[in-house]
Design an enzyme around this catalytic site. Structure first.
Site, PDB file in Angstrom:
ATOM      1  N   ASP A  96       0.851  -1.203   0.000  1.00 16.87           N
ATOM      2  CA  ASP A  96       0.000   0.000   0.000  1.00 16.87           C
ATOM      3  C   ASP A  96       0.887   1.253   0.000  1.00 16.87           C
ATOM      4  OD1 ASP A  96      -2.287   1.482  -0.043  1.00 16.87           O
ATOM      5  OD2 ASP A  96      -2.933   1.016   1.994  1.00 16.87           O
ATOM      6  N   HIS A 131     -10.231  -1.935  -7.547  1.00 17.19           N
ATOM      7  CA  HIS A 131     -10.200  -0.876  -6.519  1.00 17.19           C
ATOM      8  C   HIS A 131      -9.451   0.371  -6.995  1.00 17.19           C
ATOM      9  CE1 HIS A 131     -10.072   1.002  -2.602  1.00 17.19           C
ATOM     10  NE2 HIS A 131      -8.755   0.932  -2.538  1.00 17.19           N
TER      11      HIS A 131
HETATM   12 FE1  N7H Z   1      -7.510   1.967  -1.157  1.00 22.78          FE
HETATM   13  N1  N7H Z   1      -5.298  -2.103   0.329  1.00 22.78           N
HETATM   14  O1  N7H Z   1      -4.426  -1.817   1.119  1.00 22.78           O
HETATM   15  O2  N7H Z   1      -5.592  -3.222  -0.036  1.00 22.78           O
HETATM   16  N2  N7H Z   1      -5.875   0.938  -1.764  1.00 22.78           N
HETATM   17  N3  N7H Z   1      -7.832   0.608   0.345  1.00 22.78           N
HETATM   18  N4  N7H Z   1      -9.034   3.102  -0.410  1.00 22.78           N
HETATM   19  N5  N7H Z   1      -7.084   3.394  -2.502  1.00 22.78           N
HETATM   20  C1  N7H Z   1      -5.044   1.281  -2.794  1.00 22.78           C
HETATM   21  O3  N7H Z   1      -1.808   2.687  -5.013  1.00 22.78           O
HETATM   22  C2  N7H Z   1      -7.165  -0.562   0.550  1.00 22.78           C
HETATM   23  C3  N7H Z   1      -9.862   2.800   0.617  1.00 22.78           C
HETATM   24  C4  N7H Z   1      -7.750   4.612  -2.649  1.00 22.78           C
HETATM   25  O4  N7H Z   1      -3.937   6.359  -7.390  1.00 22.78           O
HETATM   26  C5  N7H Z   1      -4.047   0.284  -2.975  1.00 22.78           C
HETATM   27  O5  N7H Z   1      -1.037   3.005  -3.000  1.00 22.78           O
HETATM   28  C6  N7H Z   1      -7.815  -1.295   1.614  1.00 22.78           C
HETATM   29  C7  N7H Z   1     -10.853   3.824   0.797  1.00 22.78           C
HETATM   30  C8  N7H Z   1      -7.090   5.426  -3.648  1.00 22.78           C
HETATM   31  O6  N7H Z   1      -4.102   4.468  -8.409  1.00 22.78           O
HETATM   32  C9  N7H Z   1      -4.264  -0.670  -2.027  1.00 22.78           C
HETATM   33  C10 N7H Z   1      -8.860  -0.525   2.038  1.00 22.78           C
HETATM   34  C11 N7H Z   1     -10.591   4.762  -0.179  1.00 22.78           C
HETATM   35  C12 N7H Z   1      -6.033   4.668  -4.111  1.00 22.78           C
HETATM   36  C13 N7H Z   1      -5.421  -0.262  -1.254  1.00 22.78           C
HETATM   37  C14 N7H Z   1      -8.864   0.669   1.240  1.00 22.78           C
HETATM   38  C15 N7H Z   1      -9.439   4.303  -0.923  1.00 22.78           C
HETATM   39  C16 N7H Z   1      -6.049   3.418  -3.371  1.00 22.78           C
HETATM   40  C17 N7H Z   1      -2.962   0.247  -4.043  1.00 22.78           C
HETATM   41  C18 N7H Z   1      -9.869  -0.768   3.114  1.00 22.78           C
HETATM   42  C19 N7H Z   1     -11.271   6.064  -0.491  1.00 22.78           C
HETATM   43  C20 N7H Z   1      -4.986   5.111  -5.132  1.00 22.78           C
HETATM   44  C21 N7H Z   1      -1.684   0.838  -3.558  1.00 22.78           C
HETATM   45  C22 N7H Z   1      -9.774  -1.674   4.044  1.00 22.78           C
HETATM   46  C23 N7H Z   1     -12.402   6.452  -0.038  1.00 22.78           C
HETATM   47  C24 N7H Z   1      -5.419   4.768  -6.534  1.00 22.78           C
HETATM   48  C25 N7H Z   1      -1.497   2.284  -3.892  1.00 22.78           C
HETATM   49  C26 N7H Z   1      -4.398   5.242  -7.533  1.00 22.78           C
HETATM   50  C27 N7H Z   1      -5.125   2.424  -3.558  1.00 22.78           C
HETATM   51  C28 N7H Z   1      -5.994  -0.951  -0.170  1.00 22.78           C
HETATM   52  C29 N7H Z   1      -9.764   1.678   1.401  1.00 22.78           C
HETATM   53  C30 N7H Z   1      -8.874   5.012  -1.957  1.00 22.78           C
HETATM   54  C31 N7H Z   1      -3.406  -1.919  -1.880  1.00 22.78           C
HETATM   55  C32 N7H Z   1      -7.484  -2.643   2.182  1.00 22.78           C
HETATM   56  C33 N7H Z   1     -11.944   3.860   1.869  1.00 22.78           C
HETATM   57  C34 N7H Z   1      -7.486   6.833  -4.070  1.00 22.78           C
END
Ligand code: N7H
Length: 519
Positions: free
Chosen positions: A227, A359
C-alpha cells in the site's frame, strides 16, 4: 487565491505525511472550552508541521544512504510527530462554528460573522454518522459505539470533537509522546511539570483511542497488498509526474484557499485541509477463502500458475507486490514495475487488462475520466495483529482478534473527495461510465474492497476480463471490509490554531449543549 505554500504553516500529516510505524488516534471531547483554548495555544509549538516532516524524511534518507555505504541495515529512528484536527462540534465548542444558522442569520452582527468566518461544507457540519448512516450506506449496527451520537433530552450529541494523532517509528517514543499529550490536556492547572496530577475535572475527555501499527512486513496491509504507492502529485510540492502518470493536481484539491479549491472558504482556513477518518475492519481469512473458492471458476484465471494471486490482482488492480495489472496483466515478476504509477488504463474501452471496477481504477480512474475532480491524499495505517494459525485453519476471523485499516484521507472538500469516492464510485455498479458495451448490462461492478450495498440494490458483483467483448465473466462478491464508522475533521493551519481558533468565540452556543453527554 494564494498559491504560495508555506510548509511551516501546514500540519505535516496532510503533506508530506508523518513517518510512522505506530500511530495513536486520541479522539477527544471538549468539556471546558475556554480552558481548552488556553491549553491548545500552549500545545501549538508541539505540532509537527510540513516543514518538520520534510526534515524527518531527509533524516531517514540520510541514514539509509549512510547505512548502505557502511554495508549495514539502516537504524529505525523514532521521529515522533503530533497533529490535531477538529470535528464541526469541536469548532462549535470553541465558538467558531454554529449549528443554529437560522437564529444567527436573524442577528445582523452574527450574520456578518457567519458569512465571513463560517467553514463551508454540509457534510462536515453533519458529521460522518449522519452523512453515511442516516443518508448513506453505513449499517448502524456495525458502527462502533464511540462514533455514534448519543441522545440527551431532545438533542443528539456527538462525542468526538477532535482528534490528536501521535506518530512514531518506535513504540517507546510513541508512548512517551502520547503521555505528554495527555499530561498537557489533563493535568491539574498550575501543577509542577515534574510532579503533576491528573485533574478530576479535566478540560477534555479522551472518548476513544485507536492504535495503528504497520505490519511486520512493512508496506503491506492486512490483505497482503503493498500500500501507499500512488498519491496525487501536488503542483508546487511534489515532483512533476512523467509520461503516463496522472497529471499533477492543483494544490487547492487538498489545501484550502489555494488554486483549485472551489469552496470559497474563509481566509483563516487557508493551508488547512479536511480529514476523513474511517475505521475499517478487514476479514482476512474470509478474503483468502473467497480467492481459493473462486479463482478456479474462470478459464482465464484458472490457467495462471497462481490463480488466487491473479484473482486478487484483478480485484485490486495491482498485484500484491504493487505491479499494476494495467502494465502487466499476467505476471508480477519485474521489480521495476512494483511501485510503478506510469499507466493510465488506455485504451479505456478495451476490457483486456485491468478490470474497470478494480479498486485502484474506481478510486483513481485516470484516463476513464477527462479530468481529476475527486482527489485525496491517503494517510492510513493498519491496526490489529496478524492472522493466527487457528484463524487460518478455520478460514474465519476470530471476534477477539480484530484487524483492519484506520483509513485517513485529506481533501479540500469532503463531498468531492472521500464522500464522492465511496458513494458515487466505489458503491456504484455503473462507474466508470459508458462501459456497458464492453462489460455487459450489469456494468463494471462494485469496488470489491470498499464498495457498499443497500439491501434494495443488486447483489455485489464485478465484471472480469475474459477475452470476450462484452465480457461474460461475472463474479459475485462477498464482503471482507466492515465499515465501523469514523468522523470528518478539519486540520487547521498553525496560524489558525495560534490566532483565530483560540481567540474569543464568534457565536454564543445557542442553545447550549450540555457537553456532559457520555456513552
Ligand atoms: Fe484503497 N489495500 O491496502 O488493499 N488501496 N484501500 N481506499 N485506494 C489502494 O496505489 C485498501 C480505501 C484509494 O492512485 C491500494 O497506494 C484497503 C478507501 C485510492 O491508483 C491498495 C482498504 C478509499 C487509491 C489499497 C482501502 C481508498 C487506493 C494500491 C480498506 C477512499 C490510489 C496501492 C480496508 C475512499 C489509486 C497504492 C491510484 C489504492 C488498499 C480503502 C482510496 C493496496 C485494504 C476507503 C485513491
Amino acid at each position: 487565491m494564494s498559491s504560495l505554500i508555506r510548509k511551516a504553516n501546514i500540519q505535516g500529516d496532510i503533506w508530506p505525511g508523518l513517518p510512522k510505524r505506530f500511530q495513536s488516534f486520541l479522539f477527544f471531547r471538549i468539556r471546558k472550552p475556554d480552558e481548552f483554548k488556553q491549553r491548545l495555544k500552549g500545545f501549538v509549538p508541539q505540532i509537527t508541521t510540513a516543514e518538520d516532516a520534510c526534515k524527518m524524511k531527509d533524516r531517514i534518507l540520510e541514514e539509509k544512504t549512510l547505512a548502505r555505504d557502511e554495508g549495514r541495515p539502516a537504524k529505525i529512528q523514532p521521529l515522533p510527530g503530533v497533529n490535531i484536527a477538529f470535528a464541526s462540534t469541536g469548532l462549535a465548542a470553541l465558538g467558531k462554528f454554529t449549528f443554529h444558522e437560522d437564529i444567527v442569520k436573524r442577528d445582523r452582527k452574527l450574520s456578518t460573522i457567519f458569512k465571513k468566518k463560517q467553514l463551508r461544507g454540509g457534510l462536515y457540519a453533519k458529521g460522518m454518522y449522519d452523512d453515511l448512516v442516516n443518508e448513506g450506506w453505513d449499517d448502524p449496527q456495525e458502527i462502533r459505539q464511540e462514533y455514534k451520537p448519543v441522545t440527551v433530552g431532545e438533542q443528539k450529541e456527538r462525542l468526538i470533537d477532535g482528534v490528536i494523532t501521535v506518530t512514531s517509528s518506535l513504540k517507546p517514543e510513541l508512548i512517551d509522546k502520547v503521555n505528554r499529550v495527555k499530561e498537557h490536556f489533563l493535568k491539574e492547572p498550575g501543577s509542577d511539570p515534574d510532579n503533576y496530577r491528573i485533574s478530576n475535572d479535566p478540560v477534555v475527555e479522551f472518548t476513544l483511542i485507536r492504535e495503528g501499527k504497520t505490519r511486520p512486513e512493512k508496506g503491506k496491509e492486512h490483505f497482503g497488498f503493498e500500500d501507499g504507492i500512488s498519491q496525487p502529485s501536488i503542483e508546487g510540492l511534489d515532483r512533476e509526474p512523467t509520461d503516463k502518470e496522472p497529471k499533477a493536481s492543483k494544490p487547492g484539491m487538498i489545501l484550502c484557499g489555494h488554486e483549485g479549491d472551489q469552496m470559497g472558504q474563509p481566509e483563516w482556513a487557508r493551508d488547512g485541509s479536511f480529514m476523513a477518518f474511517r475505521d475499517l475492519q478487514q476479514l482476512v481469512p474470509e478474503f483468502e477463502k473467497f480467492l481459493e473458492e473462486n479463482a478456479g471458476k474462470f478459464e482465464e484465471i484458472k490457467r495462471h500458475p497462481r490463480p488466487q494471486e491473479k484473482l486478487a490482482a484483478y480485484l485490486m488492480g495491482r498485484w500484491k507486490n504493487g505491479t499494476p495489472v494495467d502494465l502487466s496483466p499476467h505476471d508480477d515478476s519485474d521489480p521495476a514495475l512494483h511501485k510503478s504509477n506510469n499507466f493510465d488504463f488506455q485504451p479505456i474501452h478495451k476490457h483486456d487488462k485491468c478490470p474497470f471496477a478494480a479498486h485502484i481504477r474506481k478510486m483513481r480512474p485516470r484516463a476513464d475520466l477527462d479530468h481529476d475532480h475527486a482527489v485525496i491524499i491517503r494517510r492510513g495505517i493498519s491496526y490489529g495483529d496478524e492472522v493466527t494459525p487457528e484463524e487460518k485453519e478455520a478460514k474465519k476471523s476470530d471476534d477477539e482478534n480484530e484487524r483492519g485499516l484506520l483509513f485517513v484521507c485529506y481533501q479540500s472538500d469532503i463531498r468531492n473527495g472521500f464522500n464522492f469516492l465511496t458513494t458515487r464510485w466505489a458503491s456504484n455498479h455503473h462507474f466508470p461510465d459508458r462501459k456497458t458495451k464492453f462489460v455487459g448490462e450489469h456494468g463494471p461492478g462494485i469496488d470489491a474492497i470498499v464498495g457498499q450495498r443497500l439491501s434494495h440494490h443488486p447483489p455485489r458483483s464485478i465484471g472480469l476480463p475474459d477475452g470476450k467483448d462484452p465480457t461474460e465473466a461475472r463474479l459475485d462478491l462477498d464482503r471482507w471490509v466492515i465499515h465501523r464508522g469514523g468522523e470528518y475533521f478539519f486540520t487547521p493551519s498553525i496560524e489558525a490554531l495560534q490566532g483565530y481558533l483560540t481567540e474569543t468565540p464568534d457565536y454564543p452556543p445557542l442553545p447550549p449543549l450540555s457537553r456532559e453527554a457520555k456513552l
